[in-house]
Scaffold this motif. Structure first.
Motif, PDB file in Angstrom:
ATOM      1  N   VAL A  20       0.837  -1.293  -0.022  1.00 55.65           N
ATOM      2  CA  VAL A  20      -0.083   0.097  -0.096  1.00 55.65           C
ATOM      3  C   VAL A  20       0.773   1.259  -0.007  1.00 55.65           C
ATOM      4  O   VAL A  20       0.618   2.169  -0.558  1.00 55.65           O
ATOM      5  N   GLU A  21       2.102   1.317   0.626  1.00 58.08           N
ATOM      6  CA  GLU A  21       2.790   2.739   0.493  1.00 58.08           C
ATOM      7  C   GLU A  21       3.333   2.864  -0.798  1.00 58.08           C
ATOM      8  O   GLU A  21       3.496   4.093  -1.105  1.00 58.08           O
ATOM      9  N   TRP A  22       3.593   1.854  -1.438  1.00 57.81           N
ATOM     10  CA  TRP A  22       4.014   1.891  -2.894  1.00 57.81           C
ATOM     11  C   TRP A  22       2.909   2.608  -3.883  1.00 57.81           C
ATOM     12  O   TRP A  22       3.215   3.498  -4.731  1.00 57.81           O
ATOM     13  N   CYS A  23       1.733   2.055  -3.626  1.00 51.73           N
ATOM     14  CA  CYS A  23       0.490   2.557  -3.960  1.00 51.73           C
ATOM     15  C   CYS A  23       0.341   4.003  -3.810  1.00 51.73           C
ATOM     16  O   CYS A  23      -0.155   4.787  -4.730  1.00 51.73           O
ATOM     17  N   LEU A  77       2.683   6.324  -2.880  1.00 56.66           N
ATOM     18  CA  LEU A  77       3.412   6.942  -3.645  1.00 56.66           C
ATOM     19  C   LEU A  77       3.434   7.338  -5.036  1.00 56.66           C
ATOM     20  O   LEU A  77       3.467   8.223  -5.998  1.00 56.66           O
ATOM     21  N   ALA A  78       2.873   6.069  -5.621  1.00 56.66           N
ATOM     22  CA  ALA A  78       2.379   6.138  -7.145  1.00 56.66           C
ATOM     23  C   ALA A  78       1.035   7.034  -7.297  1.00 56.66           C
ATOM     24  O   ALA A  78       1.018   7.661  -8.455  1.00 56.66           O
ATOM     25  N   LEU A  79       0.198   7.289  -6.530  1.00 58.11           N
ATOM     26  CA  LEU A  79      -0.878   8.039  -6.521  1.00 58.11           C
ATOM     27  C   LEU A  79      -0.400   9.504  -6.394  1.00 58.11           C
ATOM     28  O   LEU A  79      -0.993  10.529  -7.187  1.00 58.11           O
ATOM     29  N   LEU A  80       0.640   9.679  -5.936  1.00 59.16           N
ATOM     30  CA  LEU A  80       1.149  10.950  -5.692  1.00 59.16           C
ATOM     31  C   LEU A  80       2.237  11.553  -6.849  1.00 59.16           C
ATOM     32  O   LEU A  80       2.735  12.626  -6.824  1.00 59.16           O
ATOM     33  N   GLN A  81       2.608  10.585  -7.592  1.00 51.18           N
ATOM     34  CA  GLN A  81       3.540  10.864  -8.644  1.00 51.18           C
ATOM     35  C   GLN A  81       3.330  11.945  -9.619  1.00 51.18           C
ATOM     36  O   GLN A  81       4.089  12.588  -9.850  1.00 51.18           O
ATOM     37  N   HIS A  82       1.933  12.191  -9.899  1.00 50.68           N
ATOM     38  CA  HIS A  82       1.815  13.074 -10.876  1.00 50.68           C
ATOM     39  C   HIS A  82       0.963  14.296 -10.304  1.00 50.68           C
ATOM     40  O   HIS A  82       0.982  15.536 -10.694  1.00 50.68           O
ATOM     41  N   HIS A  83       0.371  14.385  -9.102  1.00 56.75           N
ATOM     42  CA  HIS A  83      -0.086  15.598  -8.308  1.00 56.75           C
ATOM     43  C   HIS A  83      -0.387  15.402  -7.090  1.00 56.75           C
ATOM     44  O   HIS A  83      -0.405  14.184  -6.470  1.00 56.75           O
ATOM     45  N   GLU A  84      -0.496  16.330  -6.258  1.00 53.24           N
ATOM     46  CA  GLU A  84      -0.711  16.357  -4.719  1.00 53.24           C
ATOM     47  C   GLU A  84      -2.071  15.783  -4.369  1.00 53.24           C
ATOM     48  O   GLU A  84      -3.095  16.057  -5.413  1.00 53.24           O
ATOM     49  N   ARG A  85      -2.283  15.084  -3.483  1.00 50.87           N
ATOM     50  CA  ARG A  85      -3.731  14.813  -2.868  1.00 50.87           C
ATOM     51  C   ARG A  85      -3.599  15.072  -1.381  1.00 50.87           C
ATOM     52  O   ARG A  85      -2.693  14.915  -0.742  1.00 50.87           O
ATOM     53  N   TYR A  86      -4.819  14.826  -0.898  1.00 44.37           N
ATOM     54  CA  TYR A  86      -5.198  14.931   0.533  1.00 44.37           C
ATOM     55  C   TYR A  86      -5.334  13.528   1.329  1.00 44.37           C
ATOM     56  O   TYR A  86      -5.825  12.724   0.330  1.00 44.37           O
ATOM     57  N   GLY A  87      -5.178  13.290   2.410  1.00 44.34           N
ATOM     58  CA  GLY A  87      -5.333  12.083   2.935  1.00 44.34           C
ATOM     59  C   GLY A  87      -6.563  11.359   2.658  1.00 44.34           C
ATOM     60  O   GLY A  87      -6.732  10.123   2.497  1.00 44.34           O
ATOM     61  N   PHE A  88      -7.873  12.158   2.694  1.00 40.62           N
ATOM     62  CA  PHE A  88      -9.115  11.504   2.600  1.00 40.62           C
ATOM     63  C   PHE A  88      -9.272  10.987   1.257  1.00 40.62           C
ATOM     64  O   PHE A  88      -9.720   9.924   0.836  1.00 40.62           O
ATOM     65  N   GLU A  89      -8.680  11.737   0.383  1.00 39.83           N
ATOM     66  CA  GLU A  89      -8.849  11.323  -1.022  1.00 39.83           C
ATOM     67  C   GLU A  89      -7.975   9.985  -1.453  1.00 39.83           C
ATOM     68  O   GLU A  89      -8.490   9.211  -1.954  1.00 39.83           O
ATOM     69  N   LEU A  90      -6.821  10.082  -0.900  1.00 42.83           N
ATOM     70  CA  LEU A  90      -5.986   8.881  -1.049  1.00 42.83           C
ATOM     71  C   LEU A  90      -6.812   7.690  -0.104  1.00 42.83           C
ATOM     72  O   LEU A  90      -6.766   6.607  -1.010  1.00 42.83           O
ATOM     73  N   ALA A  91      -7.270   7.888   0.753  1.00 46.46           N
ATOM     74  CA  ALA A  91      -8.014   6.839   1.717  1.00 46.46           C
ATOM     75  C   ALA A  91      -9.108   6.183   0.827  1.00 46.46           C
ATOM     76  O   ALA A  91      -9.410   4.903   0.556  1.00 46.46           O
ATOM     77  N   LYS A  92      -9.898   7.118   0.180  1.00 47.69           N
ATOM     78  CA  LYS A  92     -11.095   6.929  -0.654  1.00 47.69           C
ATOM     79  C   LYS A  92     -10.845   6.065  -1.951  1.00 47.69           C
ATOM     80  O   LYS A  92     -11.275   4.771  -2.212  1.00 47.69           O
ATOM     81  N   THR A  93      -9.605   6.295  -2.681  1.00 48.20           N
ATOM     82  CA  THR A  93      -8.929   5.538  -3.547  1.00 48.20           C
ATOM     83  C   THR A  93      -8.487   4.292  -3.337  1.00 48.20           C
ATOM     84  O   THR A  93      -8.928   3.453  -4.123  1.00 48.20           O
ATOM     85  N   LEU A  94      -7.815   4.223  -2.250  1.00 45.45           N
ATOM     86  CA  LEU A  94      -7.246   2.842  -1.942  1.00 45.45           C
ATOM     87  C   LEU A  94      -8.471   1.995  -1.289  1.00 45.45           C
ATOM     88  O   LEU A  94      -8.223   0.819  -1.624  1.00 45.45           O
ATOM     89  N   SER A  95      -9.313   2.609  -0.712  1.00 45.81           N
ATOM     90  CA  SER A  95     -10.351   1.827   0.030  1.00 45.81           C
ATOM     91  C   SER A  95     -11.307   1.288  -1.332  1.00 45.81           C
ATOM     92  O   SER A  95     -11.620  -0.161  -1.443  1.00 45.81           O
ATOM     93  N   ALA A  96     -11.530   1.977  -2.343  1.00 49.36           N
ATOM     94  CA  ALA A  96     -12.203   1.667  -3.434  1.00 49.36           C
ATOM     95  C   ALA A  96     -11.441   0.360  -4.139  1.00 49.36           C
ATOM     96  O   ALA A  96     -12.355  -0.316  -4.826  1.00 49.36           O
ATOM     97  N   ALA A  97     -10.335   0.431  -3.890  1.00 51.08           N
ATOM     98  CA  ALA A  97      -9.441  -0.691  -4.761  1.00 51.08           C
ATOM     99  C   ALA A  97      -9.418  -1.740  -3.784  1.00 51.08           C
ATOM    100  O   ALA A  97      -8.489  -2.756  -4.385  1.00 51.08           O
ATOM    101  N   ASN A  98     -10.010  -1.785  -2.598  1.00 52.30           N
ATOM    102  CA  ASN A  98      -9.881  -3.022  -1.680  1.00 52.30           C
ATOM    103  C   ASN A  98      -8.417  -2.895  -0.998  1.00 52.30           C
ATOM    104  O   ASN A  98      -7.746  -4.136  -0.814  1.00 52.30           O
ATOM    105  N   LEU A  99      -7.520  -1.814  -0.958  1.00 54.14           N
ATOM    106  CA  LEU A  99      -6.128  -2.015  -0.584  1.00 54.14           C
ATOM    107  C   LEU A  99      -6.013  -1.494   0.938  1.00 54.14           C
ATOM    108  O   LEU A  99      -5.082  -1.998   1.449  1.00 54.14           O
ATOM    109  N   ILE A 100      -7.244  -0.956   1.431  1.00 55.36           N
ATOM    110  CA  ILE A 100      -7.144  -0.367   2.682  1.00 55.36           C
ATOM    111  C   ILE A 100      -8.528  -0.756   3.293  1.00 55.36           C
ATOM    112  O   ILE A 100      -9.392  -0.569   2.458  1.00 55.36           O
ATOM    113  N   ALA A 101      -8.464  -1.173   4.667  1.00 59.69           N
ATOM    114  CA  ALA A 101     -10.022  -1.392   5.151  1.00 59.69           C
ATOM    115  C   ALA A 101     -10.590  -0.059   5.539  1.00 59.69           C
ATOM    116  O   ALA A 101     -11.801   0.009   5.490  1.00 59.69           O
TER     117      ALA A 101
END
Length: 124
Positions: free
Chosen positions: A18-21, A23-47
Motif C-alpha cells: 500500500v505504501e508504494w500505491c 507514492l504512485a498516486l502522488l507521482q503526478h499531483h498532490e492529494r489530501y489524505g481522505f482522497e488517498l484513503a477513498k481511492t485505496l479503499s475503493a480498490a480494496n487495498l485498505i480497510a
C-alpha cells in the motif's frame, strides 16, 4: 500461518504494497489524505480511512513525501501530500524491483496453469 478470513494471505500482501500505491498516486499531483484513503479503499487495498494516516506520517518522517496546507471550499484547510525527490527515486526503484518480482510470480502461476492444462490433455 494464514488467517482463516484471509484464505490467500492477501491482507499481508496489501499491507506490504500500500505504501508504494500511495507514492504512485502522488507521482503526478498532490492529494489530501481522505482522497488517498477513498481511492485505496475503493480498490480494496485498505480497510478504513484510519489506516492511511499512520502510513502518511511514516512516509513524511522518511522524507518520501512533504505536506502543504491548502484552503478548502468545503471546510477547514486540508493537508496535501506531495512526493519528494527521494520519494520519486524510491518509487522508481520499487517499480523496477516490482516488475522483476511480478514476472517471477507470473512465471510460476502460468507454469502451474500450463501443467494443469497438460495433465487434462494426457490420456489416462
Amino acid at each position: 500461518m494464514i488467517d482463516k478470513g484471509d484464505t490467500f494471505g492477501l491482507g499481508q500482501l496489501r499491507r506490504g504494497i500500500v505504501e508504494w500505491c500511495v507514492l504512485a498516486l502522488l507521482q503526478h499531483h498532490e492529494r489530501y489524505g481522505f482522497e488517498l484513503a477513498k481511492t485505496l479503499s475503493a480498490a480494496n487495498l485498505i480497510a478504513s480511512e484510519g489506516t492511511i494516516y499512520p502510513l502518511l506520517a511514516r512516509l513524511r518522517r522518511d522524507g518520501l513525501v512533504e505536506t502543504l496546507w491548502r484552503e478548502s471550499a468545503e471546510g477547514p484547510p486540508r493537508r496535501y501530500y506531495v512526493l519528494t525527490t527521494s520519494g520519486k527515486q524510491s518509487l522508481q526503484l520499487f517499480r523496477n524491483q516490482w516488475q522483476q518480482f511480478k514476472e517471477s510470480v507470473d512465471q510460476f502461476l502460468d507454469e502451474g496453469t500450463r501443467e494443469e492444462h497438460h495433465d487434462h490433455l494426457e490420456p489416462k
